[in-house]
Motif scaffolding. Structure first.
Motif, short mmCIF file in Angstrom:
data_model
loop_
_atom_site.label_atom_id
_atom_site.label_comp_id
_atom_site.label_asym_id
_atom_site.label_seq_id
_atom_site.Cartn_x
_atom_site.Cartn_y
_atom_site.Cartn_z
N ARG A 155 1.12 -1.15 -0.03
CA ARG A 155 -0.05 0.07 0.07
C ARG A 155 0.92 1.07 0.10
O ARG A 155 1.34 1.57 0.92
CB ARG A 155 -0.82 0.16 1.32
N SER A 156 0.99 1.85 -1.16
CA SER A 156 2.00 3.02 -1.28
C SER A 156 1.20 3.85 -2.39
O SER A 156 1.64 3.62 -3.62
CB SER A 156 3.14 2.70 -1.65
N ALA A 157 0.91 5.15 -1.97
CA ALA A 157 0.36 5.98 -2.82
C ALA A 157 1.48 6.57 -3.81
O ALA A 157 1.26 6.73 -5.04
CB ALA A 157 -0.28 7.18 -2.15
N ARG A 158 2.68 6.71 -3.18
CA ARG A 158 3.77 7.31 -3.92
C ARG A 158 4.22 6.34 -5.01
O ARG A 158 4.55 6.60 -6.16
CB ARG A 158 4.84 7.70 -3.03
N GLY A 159 4.21 4.92 -4.52
CA GLY A 159 4.76 4.04 -5.60
C GLY A 159 3.69 3.77 -6.75
O GLY A 159 4.10 3.77 -7.84
N ARG A 160 2.43 3.88 -6.29
CA ARG A 160 1.41 4.08 -7.40
C ARG A 160 1.62 5.16 -8.25
O ARG A 160 1.40 5.34 -9.52
CB ARG A 160 0.01 3.65 -6.84
N GLY A 161 1.84 6.29 -7.65
CA GLY A 161 1.86 7.50 -8.51
C GLY A 161 3.41 7.64 -9.48
O GLY A 161 3.14 7.99 -10.55
N TYR A 162 4.38 6.81 -8.82
CA TYR A 162 5.41 6.48 -10.00
C TYR A 162 4.99 5.83 -11.10
O TYR A 162 5.51 5.99 -12.09
CB TYR A 162 6.43 5.93 -8.95
N LEU A 163 4.25 4.61 -10.63
CA LEU A 163 3.80 3.80 -11.69
C LEU A 163 2.90 4.60 -12.87
O LEU A 163 3.08 4.51 -14.25
CB LEU A 163 3.06 2.57 -11.48
N ALA A 164 2.01 5.43 -12.36
CA ALA A 164 1.30 6.19 -13.09
C ALA A 164 2.15 7.13 -14.06
O ALA A 164 1.80 7.30 -15.24
CB ALA A 164 0.28 7.30 -12.29
N ASP A 165 2.95 7.65 -13.57
CA ASP A 165 4.06 8.45 -14.34
C ASP A 165 4.65 7.89 -15.38
O ASP A 165 4.89 8.39 -16.54
CB ASP A 165 5.01 9.35 -13.45
N LEU A 166 5.22 6.60 -15.22
CA LEU A 166 5.74 5.64 -16.06
C LEU A 166 4.79 5.56 -17.05
O LEU A 166 5.15 5.68 -18.44
CB LEU A 166 6.18 4.35 -15.25
N GLY A 167 3.72 5.34 -17.00
CA GLY A 167 2.41 4.82 -17.93
C GLY A 167 2.39 6.25 -18.63
O GLY A 167 2.18 5.93 -19.85
N ARG A 168 2.52 7.28 -18.35
CA ARG A 168 2.31 8.54 -19.02
C ARG A 168 3.53 8.65 -20.12
O ARG A 168 3.50 9.21 -20.91
CB ARG A 168 2.30 9.66 -18.25
N ARG A 169 4.75 8.45 -19.49
CA ARG A 169 5.92 8.54 -20.12
C ARG A 169 5.96 7.63 -21.13
O ARG A 169 6.62 8.03 -22.33
CB ARG A 169 7.36 8.29 -19.34
N LEU A 170 5.14 6.53 -21.00
CA LEU A 170 5.31 5.57 -22.33
C LEU A 170 4.21 5.78 -23.20
O LEU A 170 4.17 5.11 -24.14
CB LEU A 170 5.40 3.99 -21.89
N GLU A 171 3.31 6.86 -22.86
CA GLU A 171 2.15 7.02 -23.71
C GLU A 171 2.56 7.09 -25.45
O GLU A 171 1.68 6.71 -26.32
CB GLU A 171 1.50 8.26 -23.18
#
Length: 81
Positions: A44-60
């Motif tokens: 349970r880590s909001a920061r970890g999930r935020g990092y993953l969301a950012d990765l998804g955006r970078r790969l868009e």
């Protein structure tokens, strides 16, 4: 990293994936990204999930690549994108 540092391991792995994504190494970025998604499922880590969301955006911009599409779907399944 030593056992007991799962959250830090998640952060480091997804940050490494972002570095590969920024450098254009989609295979490494997606491999590390998928590993990160697996780790995030048990933490349970909001920061970890935020990092993953950012990765998804970078790969868009590469969303047509099958490995990127798969990773972005996995990230989305965590409820981060």
């Amino acid at each position: 990293m030593s056992e007991g540092y799962e959250r830090d391991r998640l952060f480091n792995t997804v940050l490494l994936a972002r570095i590969h994504a920024d450098g254009g190494d989609l295979d490494a970025a997606c491999e590390l990204g998928l590993r990160s998604v697996t780790m995030a499922g048990g933490i349970r880590s909001a920061r970890g999930r935020g990092y993953l969301a950012d990765l998804g955006r970078r790969l868009e911009p590469h969303a047509a690549a099958p490995e990127v599409r798969e990773l972005r779907e996995q990230i989305h399944s965590l409820g981060t994108v």
